[in-house]
Design a protein around this motif. Structure first.
Motif, PDB file in Angstrom:
ATOM      1  N   GLN A   1       0.832  -1.202   0.000  1.00 43.28           N
ATOM      2  CA  GLN A   1       0.000   0.000   0.000  1.00 43.28           C
ATOM      3  C   GLN A   1       0.873   1.260   0.000  1.00 43.28           C
ATOM      4  N   ALA A   2       1.955   1.225   0.761  1.00 43.59           N
ATOM      5  CA  ALA A   2       2.857   2.382   0.811  1.00 43.59           C
ATOM      6  C   ALA A   2       3.497   2.635  -0.552  1.00 43.59           C
ATOM      7  N   VAL A   3       3.980   1.567  -1.186  1.00 39.07           N
ATOM      8  CA  VAL A   3       4.637   1.702  -2.491  1.00 39.07           C
ATOM      9  C   VAL A   3       3.652   2.218  -3.533  1.00 39.07           C
ATOM     10  N   ARG A   4       2.434   1.713  -3.493  1.00 35.60           N
ATOM     11  CA  ARG A   4       1.427   2.121  -4.467  1.00 35.60           C
ATOM     12  C   ARG A   4       1.242   3.638  -4.453  1.00 35.60           C
ATOM     13  N   ARG A   5       1.398   4.231  -3.288  1.00 43.26           N
ATOM     14  CA  ARG A   5       1.202   5.680  -3.161  1.00 43.26           C
ATOM     15  C   ARG A   5       2.505   6.459  -3.260  1.00 43.26           C
ATOM     16  N   GLY A   6       3.541   5.795  -3.743  1.00 38.66           N
ATOM     17  CA  GLY A   6       4.810   6.479  -3.954  1.00 38.66           C
ATOM     18  C   GLY A   6       5.688   6.560  -2.732  1.00 38.66           C
ATOM     19  N   GLY A   7       5.333   5.831  -1.674  1.00 35.65           N
ATOM     20  CA  GLY A   7       6.082   5.908  -0.424  1.00 35.65           C
ATOM     21  C   GLY A   7       7.177   4.858  -0.330  1.00 35.65           C
ATOM     22  N   HIS A   8       8.179   4.963  -1.187  1.00 38.67           N
ATOM     23  CA  HIS A   8       9.272   3.974  -1.151  1.00 38.67           C
ATOM     24  C   HIS A   8      10.036   4.070   0.158  1.00 38.67           C
ATOM     25  N   GLY A   9      10.200   5.301   0.669  1.00 44.49           N
ATOM     26  CA  GLY A   9      10.852   5.477   1.961  1.00 44.49           C
ATOM     27  C   GLY A   9      10.044   4.858   3.083  1.00 44.49           C
ATOM     28  N   ALA A  10       8.707   4.981   3.003  1.00 45.03           N
ATOM     29  CA  ALA A  10       7.839   4.385   4.026  1.00 45.03           C
ATOM     30  C   ALA A  10       7.935   2.862   3.992  1.00 45.03           C
ATOM     31  N   ALA A  11       7.988   2.287   2.784  1.00 46.00           N
ATOM     32  CA  ALA A  11       8.128   0.829   2.667  1.00 46.00           C
ATOM     33  C   ALA A  11       9.470   0.371   3.238  1.00 46.00           C
ATOM     34  N   ALA A  12      10.530   1.138   2.953  1.00 49.03           N
ATOM     35  CA  ALA A  12      11.835   0.811   3.537  1.00 49.03           C
ATOM     36  C   ALA A  12      11.781   0.950   5.057  1.00 49.03           C
ATOM     37  N   GLY A  13      11.008   1.926   5.544  1.00 52.50           N
ATOM     38  CA  GLY A  13      10.851   2.111   6.987  1.00 52.50           C
ATOM     39  C   GLY A  13      10.138   0.944   7.636  1.00 52.50           C
ATOM     40  N   ILE A  14       9.156   0.354   6.943  1.00 54.84           N
ATOM     41  CA  ILE A  14       8.476  -0.838   7.475  1.00 54.84           C
ATOM     42  C   ILE A  14       9.487  -1.964   7.665  1.00 54.84           C
ATOM     43  N   ALA A  15      10.384  -2.112   6.687  1.00 57.03           N
ATOM     44  CA  ALA A  15      11.432  -3.132   6.814  1.00 57.03           C
ATOM     45  C   ALA A  15      12.352  -2.824   7.993  1.00 57.03           C
ATOM     46  N   ASP A  16      12.729  -1.571   8.155  1.00 55.61           N
ATOM     47  CA  ASP A  16      13.602  -1.187   9.278  1.00 55.61           C
ATOM     48  C   ASP A  16      12.911  -1.443  10.625  1.00 55.61           C
ATOM     49  N   ASP A  17      11.614  -1.104  10.687  1.00 49.35           N
ATOM     50  CA  ASP A  17      10.864  -1.338  11.930  1.00 49.35           C
ATOM     51  C   ASP A  17      10.780  -2.822  12.253  1.00 49.35           C
ATOM     52  N   LEU A  18      10.586  -3.627  11.212  1.00 49.06           N
ATOM     53  CA  LEU A  18      10.518  -5.078  11.410  1.00 49.06           C
ATOM     54  C   LEU A  18      11.869  -5.618  11.876  1.00 49.06           C
TER      55      LEU A  18
END
Length: 427
Positions: free
Chosen positions: A90-107
């Motif tokens: 969902q983050a990537v779909r909206r252009g949030g590549h940094g947010a998607a990378a942040g999900i990985a960092d949080d995990l």
């Protein structure tokens, strides 16, 4: 109310718009003193709040909200490994590549506190998947291959959504690196044995590789099957299928049909609010315009280069520069075409995108031929054909290379034999 006013008067409380923010040291101290059950309740509450905000927001604001929802959902025990991948999508779909990378960092941070549990094992696989898919979006073949199973392991088991997605990512790593047959075998296996979205994604990319290898009828048949299987509400994936059909028509030089499918893809991506899909469709539009309207192609390619540079997708950036070069070439602007190709080489080499590099080399040969540098043109043609054969793609382009030699009145056994092999493969 009096207690609240007293609390918020302290110096460790800061205004934050209409809200208030606790100093991070106080937040940490409070969390250390709260019972585990209370902390879990707070995470549940915050996950719900951020989910609501994500649904109401748009673009990167929604992407950031999805990251927050994923963060709290994971710590509340509400989100599975597959669910985290869904938040990243969902983050990537909206252009949030940094947010998607942040999900990985949080995990990654959460895993450090959860050693040796079954949940941690699933989450570790999800983390690998998130990192690998991020590398796919950037076109970093080496990183994808390092993060994903080998071809043999990738086709060994696709029983869960996470393992199936890891297998699809492994296929992308092989595809970008130019190991087309290995990629096709992975995608075909997931298509035959997988389920749900990973199965559809694998089918899409299997069709893409059929198209790249000149099997246009096979690609179209699989694309039609995918279209029939895709639910109407899955507008982003329907955009992906339409974009594939655009590419099939474009590589078969049916430009009017290619334009219609690209328009359809863009409409689907807009309906899905897919920033990434629209960016990639714009790259394709620049490529199409390079053949049909070079002046417009130059304008569109310049815009696309800006967008793709911001995303950081080196392979898409290389394709955009190649489209810009073709547009300048068709207008006779040879200096600008050669400059654009040098930029394309830089991006494509950084991505390890062999087939795109070979295609750009083919266009360089045309520039050199137009300049009368025939020996250089022949050398570039040989490199282009060798690269295309090594990656096992674009037999139509190999035929074009042989045709160029004929136009130049030059004989070259290497290119001629490659063209004979290519001719028998095209549907």
């Amino acid at each position: 109310r009096l207690v609240w006013d007293s609390l918020t008067a302290y110096s460790f409380i800061y205004p934050a718009g209409d809200a208030l923010r606790l100093h991070q040291l106080i937040r940490a101290a409070v969390q250390e003193r709260l019972p585990a059950a209370t902390i879990a309740q707070i995470h549940v509450l915050l996950s719900g709040i951020w989910d609501d905000r994500a649904r109401q927001a748009a673009g990167t604001a929604a992407a950031r909200a999805f990251r927050e929802a994923a963060y709290h959902g994971l710590r509340a025990g509400q989100v599975t490994a597959a669910g985290l991948l869904g938040y990243a999508d969902q983050a990537v779909r909206r252009g949030g590549h940094g947010a998607a990378a942040g999900i990985a960092d949080d995990l990654d941070e959460w895993l450090a506190s959860q050693p040796g549990t079954a949940d941690a094992d699933d989450a570790t696989q999800a983390l690998r998947c998130l990192r690998a898919e991020a590398a796919v979006r950037l076109g970093d073949a080496a990183a994808v291959i390092a993060l994903t199973p080998s071809t043999t392991a990738a086709t060994a088991g696709v029983g869960t959504p996470v393992t199936a997605r890891l297998a699809v990512a492994a296929g992308h790593g092989q595809r970008i690196a130019g190991h087309t047959q290995a990629a096709l075998s992975i995608f075909t296996h997931v298509w035959d044995h997988g389920h749900g979205p990973p199965k559809l994604a694998a089918g899409l990319w299997a069709a893409d590789l059929h198209m790249c290898q000149g099997r246009f009828r096979d690609a179209e048949a699989l694309a039609a099957e995918l279209e029939a299987l895709t639910p109407a509400e899955e507008t982003e994936f329907r955009g992906d299928v339409a974009r594939l059909r655009h590419l099939t028509r474009r590589f078969a030089l049916d430009f009017s049909a290619a334009r219609q499918y690209l328009d359809d893809a863009s409409a689907f991506y807009r309906a899905a609010d897919s920033v990434l899909g629209l960016a990639n469709a714009r790259t394709n539009r620049a490529e199409l315009l390079a053949f049909t309207n070079p002046a417009e192609a130059i304008i569109e390619a310049d815009r696309v280069i800006e967008v793709q540079r911001e995303i950081g997708a080196h392979h898409e950036l290389g394709k955009a520069y190649s489209a810009l070069a073709v547009a300048h070439l068709r207008r006779g602007e040879l200096d600008r075409a050669e400059t654009a190709l040098q930029s394309a080489f830089s991006s494509l080499d950084r991505a390890g995108y062999r087939s795109g590099r070979a295609r750009a080399e083919f266009y360089l040969a045309i520039v050199q031929a137009r300049r009368g540098r025939i020996d250089e043109a022949i050398s570039s043609l040989r490199r282009a054909v060798a690269g295309l054969e090594a990656a096992d793609v674009y037999p139509t382009l190999i035929l074009c290379a042989a045709r160029l030699l004929t136009i130049l009145g030059v004989a070259d056994g290497t290119v001629t034999q490659a063209a004979e092999r290519a001719a028998g493969r095209i549907q």
